[in-house]
Design a protein around this motif. Structure first.
Motif, short mmCIF file in Angstrom:
data_model
loop_
_atom_site.label_atom_id
_atom_site.label_comp_id
_atom_site.label_asym_id
_atom_site.label_seq_id
_atom_site.Cartn_x
_atom_site.Cartn_y
_atom_site.Cartn_z
N SER A 67 33.59 -16.50 77.42
CA SER A 67 32.40 -17.36 77.42
C SER A 67 31.68 -17.23 76.09
CB SER A 67 31.47 -16.96 78.57
OG SER A 67 31.01 -15.63 78.39
N LYS A 68 30.41 -17.59 76.12
CA LYS A 68 29.58 -17.46 74.92
C LYS A 68 29.38 -15.99 74.61
CE LYS A 68 27.04 -21.62 76.33
NZ LYS A 68 25.71 -22.16 76.69
N ASP A 69 30.06 -15.52 73.57
CA ASP A 69 30.03 -14.10 73.27
C ASP A 69 29.94 -13.91 71.76
OD1 ASP A 69 30.02 -11.39 73.74
OD2 ASP A 69 32.20 -11.22 73.92
N ASN A 70 29.14 -12.95 71.35
CA ASN A 70 28.95 -12.71 69.92
C ASN A 70 29.78 -11.52 69.44
OD1 ASN A 70 26.97 -14.73 69.96
ND2 ASN A 70 25.35 -13.25 70.42
N GLY A 71 30.13 -11.58 68.16
CA GLY A 71 30.80 -10.44 67.55
C GLY A 71 29.81 -9.31 67.30
N VAL A 72 30.34 -8.10 67.15
CA VAL A 72 29.53 -6.90 66.93
C VAL A 72 29.52 -6.55 65.45
CG1 VAL A 72 29.30 -4.44 67.51
CG2 VAL A 72 30.09 -6.07 69.24
N ALA A 73 28.37 -6.11 64.96
CA ALA A 73 28.26 -5.71 63.56
C ALA A 73 29.15 -4.51 63.25
CB ALA A 73 26.81 -5.38 63.22
N GLY A 74 29.64 -4.43 62.02
CA GLY A 74 30.42 -3.28 61.59
C GLY A 74 29.56 -2.05 61.41
N GLY A 75 30.20 -0.89 61.45
CA GLY A 75 29.48 0.38 61.31
C GLY A 75 29.16 0.72 59.87
N VAL A 76 28.16 1.56 59.68
CA VAL A 76 27.77 2.03 58.35
C VAL A 76 28.78 3.04 57.84
CG1 VAL A 76 25.97 3.23 57.04
CG2 VAL A 76 25.33 1.66 58.88
N GLY A 77 29.13 2.94 56.57
CA GLY A 77 30.05 3.90 55.97
C GLY A 77 29.44 5.28 55.86
N GLY A 78 30.27 6.31 55.97
CA GLY A 78 29.78 7.68 55.91
C GLY A 78 29.46 8.12 54.49
N SER A 79 28.59 9.09 54.38
CA SER A 79 28.19 9.61 53.07
C SER A 79 29.22 10.61 52.54
CB SER A 79 26.82 10.29 53.17
OG SER A 79 26.90 11.41 54.04
N VAL A 80 29.07 10.93 51.27
CA VAL A 80 29.91 11.93 50.60
C VAL A 80 28.97 12.89 49.87
CG1 VAL A 80 31.43 12.25 48.62
CG2 VAL A 80 31.96 10.50 50.30
N SER A 81 29.25 14.19 49.96
CA SER A 81 28.39 15.16 49.28
C SER A 81 29.23 16.19 48.53
CB SER A 81 27.47 15.86 50.29
OG SER A 81 28.21 16.60 51.24
N VAL A 82 28.64 16.68 47.45
CA VAL A 82 29.24 17.74 46.64
C VAL A 82 28.25 18.90 46.65
CG1 VAL A 82 30.15 18.37 44.37
CG2 VAL A 82 30.39 16.02 45.20
N GLY A 83 28.44 19.82 47.62
CA GLY A 83 27.51 20.93 47.79
C GLY A 83 26.08 20.42 47.86
N ASN A 84 25.19 21.12 47.15
CA ASN A 84 23.81 20.65 47.03
C ASN A 84 23.56 19.95 45.70
OD1 ASN A 84 23.88 22.79 45.29
ND2 ASN A 84 22.27 23.99 46.28
N LEU A 85 24.66 19.59 45.02
CA LEU A 85 24.53 18.94 43.71
C LEU A 85 24.19 17.46 43.83
CD1 LEU A 85 27.56 20.56 41.83
CD2 LEU A 85 25.14 21.22 41.75
N LEU A 86 24.80 16.78 44.79
CA LEU A 86 24.51 15.35 44.98
C LEU A 86 25.11 14.85 46.29
CD1 LEU A 86 27.33 13.60 44.34
CD2 LEU A 86 26.72 14.16 42.01
N THR A 87 24.54 13.75 46.76
CA THR A 87 25.04 13.03 47.94
C THR A 87 25.01 11.54 47.64
OG1 THR A 87 24.24 14.72 49.50
CG2 THR A 87 24.66 12.52 50.39
N VAL A 88 26.07 10.83 48.02
CA VAL A 88 26.09 9.37 47.88
C VAL A 88 26.29 8.76 49.26
CG1 VAL A 88 26.89 9.33 45.49
CG2 VAL A 88 28.56 9.39 47.32
N ASN A 89 25.59 7.67 49.51
CA ASN A 89 25.62 7.04 50.83
C ASN A 89 26.70 5.97 50.94
OD1 ASN A 89 23.39 8.54 51.79
ND2 ASN A 89 21.98 7.14 50.77
N GLY A 90 27.03 5.63 52.17
CA GLY A 90 28.00 4.58 52.42
C GLY A 90 27.36 3.21 52.45
N GLY A 91 28.20 2.18 52.49
CA GLY A 91 27.73 0.80 52.56
C GLY A 91 27.38 0.40 53.98
N ASN A 92 26.56 -0.61 54.13
CA ASN A 92 26.19 -1.12 55.45
C ASN A 92 27.31 -2.00 56.01
OD1 ASN A 92 23.65 0.09 55.52
ND2 ASN A 92 22.74 -1.57 54.35
N GLY A 93 27.34 -2.09 57.34
CA GLY A 93 28.34 -2.92 57.98
C GLY A 93 28.02 -4.40 57.88
N GLY A 94 29.06 -5.22 57.93
CA GLY A 94 28.87 -6.67 57.95
C GLY A 94 28.35 -7.13 59.30
N GLY A 95 27.67 -8.25 59.31
CA GLY A 95 27.10 -8.75 60.55
C GLY A 95 28.15 -9.35 61.47
#
Length: 259
Positions: free
Chosen positions: A125-153
């Protein structure tokens, strides 16, 4: 003892680290690529490293359901429409970021997965798609952290008998320095070409690091119509985003000398 051995001994006597180790690790240098979590042990004699890292890409959004119709309009188009998912955003990235380290230290590296692809709509029936999940972060000790991208709608359904265009999902956005995922498309299928596949939005890519092999956004879910009939068709799932990665270089090595 020849002259070269004597020079080497004299230099080593004034250093805490043997000359051959300094040459191998400090001057000539080296690199290590992490695509899974693990530990980086700083080589002897190395006090400065360059870090290139990208977070996980966002997952693509799922496509919405589509109701097909078999009547052409005055322009010769079937009133079939598609509702495709949006592409996920690529992960935030940094390139050759310099950090001071201690020789022999152990630095934990954390690599998280890309975002999951959103589920496509059911065919009932009338059904919508689900948004994609957020990408996981990456970290190098306490030196730095980078975030993931947002999911598509995720896309809303397209009901052709009412003239409603399904709303396609928006592309996900990455962090600073990342490429935004492409939007999904909402389109009609021309007369005599009313069967087939309409692709979802493309995921964001980052060509400047890792050759685009990591941290990319997942593609949005497709809309596929296999025949013209008055019935509902489900939407395809979005693709998962690419996992993150970390490259650590020292000495004469940089990201561009590795890639």
């Amino acid at each position: 003892m020849n002259i070269f051995a004597a020079i080497k001994k004299a230099i080593n006597s004034n250093l805490n680290t043997p000359l051959n180790v300094l040459i191998e690790n400090g001057v000539i240098g080296g690199y290590k690529l992490f695509t899974e979590s693990g530990d980086f042990v700083v080589p002897a004699g190395v006090k400065r490293i360059l870090i290139t890292a990208i977070g996980g890409g966002g997952g693509g959004g799922g496509a919405g359901s589509v109701y097909t119709y078999d009547v052409t309009n005055s322009s010769g188009y079937y009133t079939n429409r598609s509702a495709t998912g949006g592409g996920g955003g690529s992960g935030y990235f940094i390139k050759d970021r310099a950090k001071i380290v201690t020789p022999g230290a152990t630095i934990p590296i954390t690599i998280n997965a890309g975002g999951v692809g959103g589920n496509g709509a059911t065919a009932t029936s009338k059904d919508n798609g689900v948004a994609g999940g957020v990408g996981g972060s990456v970290s190098v000790g306490n030196l730095l952290t980078v975030n993931g991208g947002n999911g598509g709608g995720g896309a809303t359904y397209a009901e052709c008998t009412s003239g409603n265009d399904g709303t396609s999902g928006n592309g996900g956005s990455g962090g600073v320095g990342a490429v935004k995922g492409a939007n999904g498309t909402s389109s009609r299928l021309k007369a005599y070409d009313s069967f087939g596949n309409v692709e979802g939005g493309n995921g964001g890519v980052v060509p400047d690091v890792f050759g685009g092999a990591y941290g990319y956004g997942g593609q949005g879910g497709d809309s596929t119509i296999t025949e013209v009939a008055r019935q509902w068709y489900g939407g395809k799932n979005g693709d998962a985003g690419g996992k993150g990665a970390v490259l650590i270089c020292w000495g004469q090595f940089t990201h561009d000398t590795v890639y």
